[in-house]
Scaffold this active site. Structure first.
Site, PDB file in Angstrom:
ATOM      1  CB  CYS A 163      53.081  -6.827 -20.237  1.00 22.06           C
ATOM      2  SG  CYS A 163      52.735  -6.309 -18.568  1.00 22.06           S
TER       3      CYS A 163
ATOM      4  CB  CYS B  20      36.188  -4.945 -31.726  1.00 24.87           C
ATOM      5  SG  CYS B  20      37.804  -5.748 -31.872  1.00 24.87           S
TER       6      CYS B  20
ATOM      7  CB  CYS C 286      42.618  -4.793 -30.825  1.00 23.60           C
ATOM      8  SG  CYS C 286      41.294  -5.566 -31.796  1.00 23.60           S
TER       9      CYS C 286
ATOM     10  CB  CYS D  29      38.628  -1.841 -32.389  1.00 23.81           C
ATOM     11  SG  CYS D  29      39.391  -2.377 -30.837  1.00 23.81           S
TER      12      CYS D  29
ATOM     13  CB  CYS E 155      39.578  -6.852 -28.490  1.00 20.39           C
ATOM     14  SG  CYS E 155      39.567  -5.044 -28.448  1.00 20.39           S
TER      15      CYS E 155
END
Length: 174
Positions: A158, A89, A135, A138, A86
């Protein structure tokens, strides 16, 4: 030694699946989900803090649920071996081993690293029903998941390149 043990553990657990109604969600390391859930602490920041830390494009995608233009992101055609994290984070999200060429212009994966790090939410914006991918640490918007991917899952995650950072997998010599 820790790397070898981790590889053996992930290999042994990778055959396990996890049912997540209404469809089966496959995971590369099922069985570790409960352990990860206990250690996955939420990251909460103000909008101003996110604006300072993220590039304008990453901020638009991760915090405002934007979408980058197809075939423009830095990872849509990346073929390197590694892990996609991510961009907000640094939580590991997707392994390059599950990446495939979808022809859509965005990085596409047939499964996340595990079902704890990557979450799914209903998205009924714009008059159609989709599943948003986020995610779980976060709450950053990553993209969407569709049921037109390859086997073994039949899924296509995607994902926007702007929502990701890539960490090469370094092989150690034996």
């Amino acid at each position: 030694m820790k790397t070898l043990i981790g590889i053996i553990l992930i290999s042994a657990l990778s055959a396990c699946g996890r049912v997540n109604s209404p469809r089966t969600v496959y995971t590369m390391n099922a069985g570790l989900d409960e352990v990860l859930e206990d250690t996955l602490a939420k990251i909460v920041k103000t909008d101003e803090e996110w604006k300072k830390e993220l590039s304008p494009e990453a901020y638009d995608v991760l915090r405002k649920e934007g979408t980058e233009q197809a075939f423009t992101g830095k990872y849509w055609d990346n073929k390197a071996d590694g892990i996609y994290h991510c961009a907000g984070c640094d939580l590991p999200l997707f392994d390059s081993e599950t990446k495939f060429k979808s022809g859509t212009g965005w990085p596409s994966f047939y499964e996340p690293i595990n079902t704890v790090n990557v979450g799914e939410k209903e998205d009924n914006k714009y008059g159609w029903q989709r599943i948003e991918v986020v995610c779980n640490r976060c709450d950053g918007h990553l993209g969407h998941v569709f049921e037109d991917g390859p086997e073994p899952t039949g899924l296509r995650y995607c994902i926007n390149s702007a929502a990701l950072t890539f960490h090469n997998r370094y092989k150690t010599s034996e």
